[in-house]
Design a protein around this motif. Structure first.
Motif, mmCIF file in Angstrom:
data_model
loop_
_atom_site.group_PDB
_atom_site.id
_atom_site.type_symbol
_atom_site.label_atom_id
_atom_site.label_comp_id
_atom_site.label_asym_id
_atom_site.label_seq_id
_atom_site.Cartn_x
_atom_site.Cartn_y
_atom_site.Cartn_z
ATOM 1 N N ALA A 258 0.831 -1.205 0.000
ATOM 2 C CA ALA A 258 0.000 0.000 0.000
ATOM 3 C C ALA A 258 0.869 1.259 0.000
ATOM 4 C CB ALA A 258 -0.930 -0.007 1.211
ATOM 5 N N GLY A 259 1.927 1.263 0.795
ATOM 6 C CA GLY A 259 2.822 2.413 0.821
ATOM 7 C C GLY A 259 3.525 2.624 -0.510
ATOM 8 N N ALA A 260 3.948 1.520 -1.126
ATOM 9 C CA ALA A 260 4.632 1.617 -2.424
ATOM 10 C C ALA A 260 3.699 2.159 -3.501
ATOM 11 C CB ALA A 260 5.183 0.256 -2.829
ATOM 12 N N PHE A 261 2.444 1.704 -3.486
ATOM 13 C CA PHE A 261 1.493 2.192 -4.495
ATOM 14 C C PHE A 261 1.138 3.659 -4.268
ATOM 15 C CE2 PHE A 261 -0.043 -2.368 -5.307
ATOM 16 C CZ PHE A 261 0.853 -2.516 -6.344
ATOM 17 N N SER A 262 1.059 4.086 -3.011
ATOM 18 C CA SER A 262 0.807 5.505 -2.728
ATOM 19 C C SER A 262 1.951 6.363 -3.262
ATOM 20 C CB SER A 262 0.661 5.729 -1.229
ATOM 21 O OG SER A 262 -0.442 5.044 -0.738
ATOM 22 N N PHE A 263 3.176 5.925 -2.999
ATOM 23 C CA PHE A 263 4.348 6.654 -3.480
ATOM 24 C C PHE A 263 4.394 6.658 -5.006
ATOM 25 C CE2 PHE A 263 9.026 6.422 -4.455
ATOM 26 C CZ PHE A 263 9.266 7.771 -4.269
ATOM 27 N N LEU A 264 4.103 5.526 -5.609
ATOM 28 C CA LEU A 264 4.092 5.417 -7.068
ATOM 29 C C LEU A 264 3.073 6.373 -7.673
ATOM 30 C CD1 LEU A 264 5.033 3.989 -9.650
ATOM 31 C CD2 LEU A 264 3.342 2.229 -9.187
ATOM 32 N N GLY A 265 1.897 6.445 -7.075
ATOM 33 C CA GLY A 265 0.872 7.356 -7.572
ATOM 34 C C GLY A 265 1.298 8.812 -7.493
ATOM 35 N N MET A 266 1.976 9.152 -6.405
ATOM 36 C CA MET A 266 2.418 10.537 -6.244
ATOM 37 C C MET A 266 3.469 10.927 -7.286
ATOM 38 S SD MET A 266 2.581 11.065 -2.158
ATOM 39 C CE MET A 266 3.038 12.776 -2.306
ATOM 40 N N ILE A 267 4.430 10.038 -7.523
ATOM 41 C CA ILE A 267 5.483 10.430 -8.469
ATOM 42 C C ILE A 267 5.030 10.286 -9.919
ATOM 43 C CG2 ILE A 267 7.340 9.955 -6.854
ATOM 44 C CD1 ILE A 267 7.977 7.450 -8.470
ATOM 45 N N ASP A 268 3.997 9.474 -10.157
ATOM 46 C CA ASP A 268 3.489 9.315 -11.522
ATOM 47 C C ASP A 268 2.548 10.446 -11.911
ATOM 48 O OD1 ASP A 268 3.582 7.839 -13.903
ATOM 49 O OD2 ASP A 268 1.685 6.852 -13.445
ATOM 50 N N LEU A 269 2.119 11.230 -10.952
ATOM 51 C CA LEU A 269 1.197 12.326 -11.222
ATOM 52 C C LEU A 269 1.776 13.313 -12.233
ATOM 53 C CD1 LEU A 269 -1.472 13.742 -10.556
ATOM 54 C CD2 LEU A 269 -0.250 14.923 -8.728
ATOM 55 N N VAL A 270 3.050 13.645 -12.108
ATOM 56 C CA VAL A 270 3.679 14.593 -13.030
ATOM 57 C C VAL A 270 3.640 14.032 -14.458
ATOM 58 C CG1 VAL A 270 5.853 15.714 -13.668
ATOM 59 C CG2 VAL A 270 5.119 15.667 -11.292
ATOM 60 N N SER A 271 3.934 12.751 -14.617
ATOM 61 C CA SER A 271 3.909 12.146 -15.961
ATOM 62 C C SER A 271 2.522 12.212 -16.571
ATOM 63 C CB SER A 271 4.363 10.692 -15.894
ATOM 64 O OG SER A 271 5.719 10.620 -15.585
ATOM 65 N N VAL A 272 1.516 11.953 -15.776
ATOM 66 C CA VAL A 272 0.138 11.993 -16.280
ATOM 67 C C VAL A 272 -0.230 13.416 -16.701
ATOM 68 C CG1 VAL A 272 -2.281 11.678 -15.627
ATOM 69 C CG2 VAL A 272 -0.589 9.964 -14.982
ATOM 70 N N LEU A 273 0.150 14.389 -15.905
ATOM 71 C CA LEU A 273 -0.145 15.785 -16.266
ATOM 72 C C LEU A 273 0.594 16.205 -17.540
ATOM 73 C CD1 LEU A 273 -0.152 17.429 -12.731
ATOM 74 C CD2 LEU A 273 -2.110 16.842 -14.163
ATOM 75 N N VAL A 274 1.818 15.728 -17.717
ATOM 76 C CA VAL A 274 2.565 16.053 -18.934
ATOM 77 C C VAL A 274 1.928 15.362 -20.147
ATOM 78 C CG1 VAL A 274 4.805 15.868 -20.099
ATOM 79 C CG2 VAL A 274 4.698 16.568 -17.711
ATOM 80 N N ILE A 275 1.403 14.160 -19.957
ATOM 81 C CA ILE A 275 0.693 13.488 -21.057
ATOM 82 C C ILE A 275 -0.520 14.312 -21.474
ATOM 83 C CG2 ILE A 275 -0.762 11.493 -21.610
ATOM 84 C CD1 ILE A 275 1.251 9.788 -20.014
ATOM 85 N N VAL A 276 -1.260 14.815 -20.506
ATOM 86 C CA VAL A 276 -2.420 15.661 -20.812
ATOM 87 C C VAL A 276 -1.980 16.908 -21.573
ATOM 88 C CG1 VAL A 276 -4.211 17.113 -19.757
ATOM 89 C CG2 VAL A 276 -3.815 14.794 -18.904
ATOM 90 N N LEU A 277 -0.909 17.526 -21.116
ATOM 91 C CA LEU A 277 -0.381 18.713 -21.793
ATOM 92 C C LEU A 277 0.076 18.368 -23.214
ATOM 93 C CD1 LEU A 277 0.210 21.713 -21.268
ATOM 94 C CD2 LEU A 277 2.475 21.035 -20.504
#
Length: 176
Positions: free
Chosen positions: A114-133
């Motif tokens: 659960a901790g690893a997935f929370s951390f993964l989600g946080m650091i992947d957020l920037v990539s997702v926002l750049v994909i949208v951009l």
């Protein structure tokens, strides 16, 4: 071989198997932006994909995106140390129904996951926002840069999952 030694060996094999699965998921999630970047590049090059919206000038959008990528690369390791500290992960409550009956190594594995997935989600957020951009601007170059950035981020920020599970188990055994 004594029963305790066999039990320890089985637990460590179980921990290593879970660590391998978590590593596979880690790299699968953080390699997805490269696949999306290639898809966007192909859409722009061969599908005549047009920009959806002009959110900002292209140069500004690229500078902001690359700046955000650089910032997350810089803070990824310190953020990992804070969010995946064994005492933090052990103290975090779980919403998973399996956690009610879990104890020992299984509970530590669930909490580490659960901790690893929370951390993964946080650091992947920037990539997702750049994909949208990238999609909004139909910017193939930015999409490909984001894909390469995500792979570098996967290598830089990857936790040692086996050690995390063992450290969380040790923390859970410690008296409060």
């Amino acid at each position: 071989m004594s029963n305790q030694t066999r039990s320890d060996q089985a637990v460590s094999d179980q921990t290593r198997a879970l660590a391998r699965r978590l590593t596979l998921v880690w790299f699968a999630v953080l390699s997805a932006p490269l696949l999306v970047g290639v898809a966007i590049a192909l859409l722009v090059a061969y599908g005549q994909f047009q920009p959806l919206a002009q959110l900002a000038p292209v140069d500004t959008a690229r500078m902001v995106a690359v700046g955000a990528m650089g910032l997350i690369l810089v803070v990824a390791r310190p953020l990992r140390k804070v969010l995946l500290a064994p005492e933090t992960v052990a103290a975090r409550p779980l919403k998973d129904p399996r956690a009610k009956n879990a104890e020992g190594q299984e509970l530590s594995a669930l909490k580490a996951q659960a901790g690893a997935f929370s951390f993964l989600g946080m650091i992947d957020l920037v990539s997702v926002l750049v994909i949208v951009l990238s999609l909004a601007h139909a910017d193939a170059v930015l999409a490909l840069i984001n894909g390469v950035f995500s792979l570098i981020l996967a290598l830089v920020a990857k936790p040692d999952f086996a050690a995390l599970i063992d450290d969380v188990a040790t923390e859970l055994r410690r008296p409060s």
